[in-house]
Design a protein around this motif. Structure first.
Motif, PDB file in Angstrom:
ATOM      1  N   ARG A 252       0.671  -1.110   0.209  1.00  7.88           N
ATOM      2  CA  ARG A 252       0.248   0.010  -0.039  1.00  7.88           C
ATOM      3  C   ARG A 252       0.777   1.579  -0.194  1.00  7.88           C
ATOM      4  O   ARG A 252       0.752   2.147  -0.087  1.00  7.88           O
ATOM      5  CB  ARG A 252      -0.992  -0.466   1.464  1.00  7.88           C
ATOM      6  CG  ARG A 252      -1.687   1.288   1.816  1.00  7.88           C
ATOM      7  CD  ARG A 252      -2.700   0.714  -0.429  1.00  7.88           C
ATOM      8  NE  ARG A 252      -4.116   2.795   0.091  1.00  7.88           N
ATOM      9  CZ  ARG A 252      -4.218   2.576  -0.865  1.00  7.88           C
ATOM     10  NH1 ARG A 252      -3.960   2.231  -2.201  1.00  7.88           N
ATOM     11  NH2 ARG A 252      -4.953   3.542  -0.734  1.00  7.88           N
ATOM     12  N   TYR A 253       1.835   1.063   1.109  1.00 10.26           N
ATOM     13  CA  TYR A 253       1.913   2.654   0.837  1.00 10.26           C
ATOM     14  C   TYR A 253       3.451   2.700  -0.323  1.00 10.26           C
ATOM     15  O   TYR A 253       3.292   3.760  -0.635  1.00 10.26           O
ATOM     16  CB  TYR A 253       3.769   1.720   1.939  1.00 10.26           C
ATOM     17  CG  TYR A 253       4.042   3.366   2.290  1.00 10.26           C
ATOM     18  CD1 TYR A 253       4.061   4.794   2.987  1.00 10.26           C
ATOM     19  CD2 TYR A 253       6.265   3.368   2.258  1.00 10.26           C
ATOM     20  CE1 TYR A 253       4.799   5.985   2.988  1.00 10.26           C
ATOM     21  CE2 TYR A 253       7.048   4.785   2.425  1.00 10.26           C
ATOM     22  CZ  TYR A 253       6.012   5.854   2.716  1.00 10.26           C
ATOM     23  OH  TYR A 253       6.506   6.884   3.105  1.00 10.26           O
TER      24      TYR A 253
ATOM     25  N   LEU B 144       0.900   3.377  -2.853  1.00  8.86           N
ATOM     26  CA  LEU B 144       0.883   5.252  -2.225  1.00  8.86           C
ATOM     27  C   LEU B 144       2.041   6.915  -2.884  1.00  8.86           C
ATOM     28  O   LEU B 144       1.366   7.300  -3.415  1.00  8.86           O
ATOM     29  CB  LEU B 144       0.608   5.777  -0.948  1.00  8.86           C
ATOM     30  CG  LEU B 144      -1.147   5.084  -0.815  1.00  8.86           C
ATOM     31  CD1 LEU B 144      -1.179   5.137   1.086  1.00  8.86           C
ATOM     32  CD2 LEU B 144      -1.985   5.994  -1.167  1.00  8.86           C
ATOM     33  N   ILE B 145       3.058   5.943  -2.930  1.00 12.12           N
ATOM     34  CA  ILE B 145       4.228   6.155  -3.242  1.00 12.12           C
ATOM     35  C   ILE B 145       4.059   6.720  -4.493  1.00 12.12           C
ATOM     36  O   ILE B 145       4.453   7.970  -4.906  1.00 12.12           O
ATOM     37  CB  ILE B 145       5.553   5.756  -2.301  1.00 12.12           C
ATOM     38  CG1 ILE B 145       6.216   6.578  -0.655  1.00 12.12           C
ATOM     39  CG2 ILE B 145       7.001   6.514  -3.203  1.00 12.12           C
ATOM     40  CD1 ILE B 145       7.445   6.746  -0.670  1.00 12.12           C
TER      41      ILE B 145
ATOM     42  N   SER C 155       1.452   7.581  -6.609  1.00  8.31           N
ATOM     43  CA  SER C 155       0.779   7.560  -7.246  1.00  8.31           C
ATOM     44  C   SER C 155       1.087   9.406  -6.528  1.00  8.31           C
ATOM     45  O   SER C 155      -0.287  10.132  -7.311  1.00  8.31           O
ATOM     46  CB  SER C 155      -0.786   7.454  -6.613  1.00  8.31           C
ATOM     47  OG  SER C 155      -1.484   7.648  -4.999  1.00  8.31           O
ATOM     48  N   VAL C 156       1.899   9.819  -6.223  1.00  9.03           N
ATOM     49  CA  VAL C 156       2.177  10.891  -6.198  1.00  9.03           C
ATOM     50  C   VAL C 156       3.021  11.676  -7.366  1.00  9.03           C
ATOM     51  O   VAL C 156       2.962  11.517  -7.626  1.00  9.03           O
ATOM     52  CB  VAL C 156       3.457  11.163  -5.138  1.00  9.03           C
ATOM     53  CG1 VAL C 156       4.542  12.125  -5.357  1.00  9.03           C
ATOM     54  CG2 VAL C 156       4.097  10.911  -3.573  1.00  9.03           C
TER      55      VAL C 156
ATOM     56  N   SER D 169       6.082  12.820   0.639  1.00  6.83           N
ATOM     57  CA  SER D 169       5.726  11.992   1.936  1.00  6.83           C
ATOM     58  C   SER D 169       6.008  12.986   2.764  1.00  6.83           C
ATOM     59  O   SER D 169       4.749  12.393   3.947  1.00  6.83           O
ATOM     60  CB  SER D 169       5.470  10.310   1.129  1.00  6.83           C
ATOM     61  OG  SER D 169       6.582  10.100   2.147  1.00  6.83           O
TER      62      SER D 169
ATOM     63  N   ASN E 289      -5.946   9.199  -1.825  1.00  5.23           N
ATOM     64  CA  ASN E 289      -4.713   8.787  -1.531  1.00  5.23           C
ATOM     65  C   ASN E 289      -3.649   9.187  -1.438  1.00  5.23           C
ATOM     66  O   ASN E 289      -3.079   8.629  -0.291  1.00  5.23           O
ATOM     67  CB  ASN E 289      -4.561   7.735  -2.511  1.00  5.23           C
ATOM     68  CG  ASN E 289      -4.444   8.963  -3.847  1.00  5.23           C
ATOM     69  OD1 ASN E 289      -4.625   9.699  -3.898  1.00  5.23           O
ATOM     70  ND2 ASN E 289      -3.588   7.495  -5.047  1.00  5.23           N
ATOM     71  N   MET E 290      -4.037  10.793  -1.825  1.00  2.00           N
ATOM     72  CA  MET E 290      -2.784  11.482  -0.826  1.00  2.00           C
ATOM     73  C   MET E 290      -2.809  11.118   0.815  1.00  2.00           C
ATOM     74  O   MET E 290      -1.394  11.395   0.893  1.00  2.00           O
ATOM     75  CB  MET E 290      -2.280  12.982  -1.899  1.00  2.00           C
ATOM     76  CG  MET E 290      -1.896  12.661  -3.473  1.00  2.00           C
ATOM     77  SD  MET E 290      -0.427  12.238  -2.890  1.00  2.00           S
ATOM     78  CE  MET E 290      -0.843  10.215  -3.148  1.00  2.00           C
TER      79      MET E 290
ATOM     80  N   GLU F  37      -3.755   9.574   2.557  1.00  2.00           N
ATOM     81  CA  GLU F  37      -3.556   8.188   3.469  1.00  2.00           C
ATOM     82  C   GLU F  37      -2.559   8.057   3.261  1.00  2.00           C
ATOM     83  O   GLU F  37      -1.627   7.429   4.293  1.00  2.00           O
ATOM     84  CB  GLU F  37      -4.514   7.169   2.285  1.00  2.00           C
ATOM     85  CG  GLU F  37      -3.934   5.066   3.091  1.00  2.00           C
ATOM     86  CD  GLU F  37      -4.849   4.543   2.265  1.00  2.00           C
ATOM     87  OE1 GLU F  37      -5.429   5.146   1.655  1.00  2.00           O
ATOM     88  OE2 GLU F  37      -4.482   3.767   2.891  1.00  2.00           O
ATOM     89  N   LEU F  38      -1.219   8.368   2.151  1.00  2.00           N
ATOM     90  CA  LEU F  38      -0.150   8.696   2.806  1.00  2.00           C
ATOM     91  C   LEU F  38       0.824   8.738   3.541  1.00  2.00           C
ATOM     92  O   LEU F  38       1.600   8.909   4.131  1.00  2.00           O
ATOM     93  CB  LEU F  38       0.618   9.428   0.832  1.00  2.00           C
ATOM     94  CG  LEU F  38       1.816   9.131   1.000  1.00  2.00           C
ATOM     95  CD1 LEU F  38       2.868   7.896   0.455  1.00  2.00           C
ATOM     96  CD2 LEU F  38       2.443   9.959  -0.553  1.00  2.00           C
TER      97      LEU F  38
ATOM     98  N   LEU G  17      -0.531   7.999   6.768  1.00  2.00           N
ATOM     99  CA  LEU G  17       0.905   6.898   6.875  1.00  2.00           C
ATOM    100  C   LEU G  17       1.887   6.960   6.673  1.00  2.00           C
ATOM    101  O   LEU G  17       3.156   6.596   8.153  1.00  2.00           O
ATOM    102  CB  LEU G  17       0.980   5.832   5.750  1.00  2.00           C
ATOM    103  CG  LEU G  17       1.629   4.399   5.983  1.00  2.00           C
ATOM    104  CD1 LEU G  17       0.598   3.646   7.387  1.00  2.00           C
ATOM    105  CD2 LEU G  17       1.384   3.218   4.168  1.00  2.00           C
TER     106      LEU G  17
END
Lengths: 439, 168
Positions: A11-12, A15-16, A18-19, B35, B101-102, B104-105, B108
């Protein structure tokens, strides 16, 4: 459990991934590079003519040329350790130690748990080598460098002051090294009271200010007028003078303006004594004063002040030179056009936007990373220096990119411009050699 | 030239090689910065700062194998430092539009940034240019099994922070 681990990792990562990349500003890295080169240029100016480079090398080579017994014995003496390390590259230092031409100082200052001690100084007309010791309550591994200046009567000395900093392994709380003062105009010892100012890049607000006074007699430099011409491969060079000081010797030379070739670099200079044994050679890190086009320029060599031979032979080898007719490539940056490229200069040149050039060249035989051009001259005769260079090595060629410094220019360059070749692997045939009686 | 060779040249003072590497790693560096910093403006600032730190401190790297670990550490340190400095600034407009989703990032990551630096390093090293456990083992000079168990420990700690249990 492990399932969860994987999911979370996944997941991480997702997410990363999708930056949004379109928000990345391409200038961010370029700005950082500009800031870095700007700071380095400032630093470079300070140390350009010093032998800092040679000191850096020593720390990496680390082998000592003298007998281990001698090295061990003197390394025990306070302040001599950094000098002993220098012997690996500079035989003259051994002479300095053997002749006790070294003054113990032992002046120190403590600020915030850090102590800087000047342990000793070697001083002569050409400059000084200041040995120092650091004791820190903070791990020196976290330190990135230092700035040093030397004052005399409250004024900066008329010399460049160079120090180097090599990364220390973690857990280092003590270090010894040297600071090099190189005075192209000669040091003035009418007052022997000096001050060393030292600050760490990581604590710029804290400035150590340590006064020290020299008591010993400063040996006078020995000057030998030579004034001899020598011909190498049809090119005339003049050697004017050899100045020998305990720390270094300086060879003053000039190049005949009417030569058919342009000399780009002296790769190797040696001085042999009457027994044909090497007495001195070009200093590692190669330094000098002035430009080859100047009326007189200097090359710094190792010195053996305390063993002046009856006669010496000066040998100039590996002289890099090209025909003067080949020294420029003429281009037009606006039209992105190469107007004239000498056949001899075998590079594949491309003119880009913003006064950038890029070229392919065969890899150098010597393991060097230097660009072919160091400046260009515009149609009005203004000089623009090469500002940053990137070199990428591929299997059978190197790709070199160069930018030129336009920031300091008042006006934009006027086309066409002449790119000046400053480095090309072509050498004069033969060795330049002259013999000089010293006594 | 492969990355290791580039890194080797970079630590030996070849600036072109270093620039090439920095260019190569620009995106993963930016992703990590984003992030941590949670907005593009600060992420770009962080990218600039870390690039500068890399150029300035490259001489500190001793072995090319450690280049990546070192880079990741700089990325993290730079971000943490910038965030510390920001804490002193009063935030007035906290409500920035961010895609789902950002956020959420960022959530985290807020948790990740509470971990010890070594563990943050491990997590990002793993995602920095798709490193495998075996690569990390080589990089950090530890057995692959150790990497696994360390990652496991790290993730366990993460879950604790996130309140998802994890008391074995």
């Amino acid at each position: 459990m492990s399932q969860l681990d994987k999911e979370q990792q996944q997941r991480y990562a997702e997410l990363i991934d999708s930056v949004p990349m379109e928000t990345l500003q391409p200038e961010a890295q370029l700005n950082a590079y500009k800031r870095f080169t700007k700071q380095r240029t400032r630093h470079k100016r300070l140390i350009r003519f010093t032998i800092a480079a040679s000191i850096l090398m020593i720390l990496f080579i680390g082998s000592i040329r003298v007998s281990p017994a001698f090295a061990n014995a003197v390394a025990q003496l306070p302040g001599l350790k950094p000098l002993v390390n220098m012997i690996a590259l500079d035989k003259g230092i051994e002479d300095i130690l053997n002749n006790e031409y070294y003054e113990e100082i032992n002046a120190s200052q403590t600020i915030d748990g850090k102590t800087v001690t000047i342990t000793g100084v070697v001083a002569d007309e050409s400059g000084m080598i200041i040995s120092y010791k650091l004791n820190s309550n903070e791990d020196l591994a976290n330190f990135s460098g230092m700035e040093t200046t030397v004052k005399q009567n409250g004024q900066l000395v008329n010399a460049s002051v160079g120090s180097s900093w090599t990364a220390k392994p973690e857990g280092t709380y003590e270090a010894e090294d040297t600071i090099d003062v190189v005075a192209s105009q000669g040091m003035d010892y009418s007052s022997k009271d000096f001050e060393l100012l030292l600050s760490f890049h990581d604590h710029p607000e804290t400035v150590f200010d340590i006064p020290f006074t020299l008591k010993n007699e400063v040996k006078e430099s020995k000057r030998y007028a030579i004034n001899k011409d020598l011909m190498v491969d049809g090119q005339r060079l003049t050697i004017h003078e050899l100045v020998i000081s305990p720390i270094r010797s300086e060879l003053k030379m000039s190049i005949d303006a009417s030569n058919s070739k342009k000399i780009l670099n002296f790769g190797d200079i040696r001085i042999l004594d009457e027994h044909q044994e090497e007495w001195g050679k070009i200093k590692n890190g190669y330094a000098g004063f002035g430009n080859y086009e100047d009326d007189i320029f200097s090359i710094l060599l190792e010195s053996n002040y305390f063993r002046i031979p009856e006669s010496i032979t000066i040998e100039l080898r590996e002289i890099e030179a090209i025909d003067k007719t080949d020294q420029f490539i003429v281009v037009d940056f606006d039209k992105k056009l190469i107007i004239n490229q000498p056949e001899k200069i075998n590079i594949e040149l491309e003119i880009k936007d913003n006064y950038e050039i890029q070229y392919k060249i065969e890899p150098y035989k010597k393991n060097e990373h230097k660009a072919v051009f160091d400046h260009f001259i515009d149609a009005k005769g203004n000089i623009f220096n090469s500002y940053s260079t990137s070199i990428s090595e591929y299997e059978d060629y190197m790709l070199i990119g160069e930018f030129f410094d336009l920031k300091n220019a008042e006006k934009l360059p006027v086309n066409p411009v002449k790119l000046a070749v400053s480095r090309y692997e072509e050498y004069l045939t033969g060795v330049g050699r002259i013999q000089v009686e010293l006594e | 030239m492969d990355e290791l060779e580039l890194a080797n040249q970079a630590i030996n003072g070849n600036e072109a090689a270093l620039l090439q590497l920095l260019h190569l790693y620009k995106e993963p560096m930016y992703r990590i910065a984003y992030s941590y910093m949670q907005n593009e403006h600060d992420a770009n600032d962080a990218l600039q700062e870390m690039t500068y730190q890399c150029l300035k401190n490259i001489h500190k790297v001793q072995l090319p194998q450690y280049f990546k670990t070192w880079l990741v550490r700089i990325v993290i340190n730079t971000c943490l430092m910038m965030k510390r400095q920001q804490k002193r600034i009063v935030v007035t407009d906290d409500l920035q539009e961010q895609p789902q989703n950002m956020s959420e990032l960022f959530e985290l990551n807020d948790v990740i940034s509470l971990l010890p630096i070594e563990q943050q390093e491990l997590i990002h090293l793993k995602y920095f240019k798709d490193l495998k456990n075996s690569d990390i083992a080589i990089l950090q000079n530890i057995p692959e099994g150790t990497v696994k168990s360390r990652l496991h420990k790290t993730l366990k700690k993460l879950r604790q922070f996130l309140g998802e249990g994890g008391t074995s």
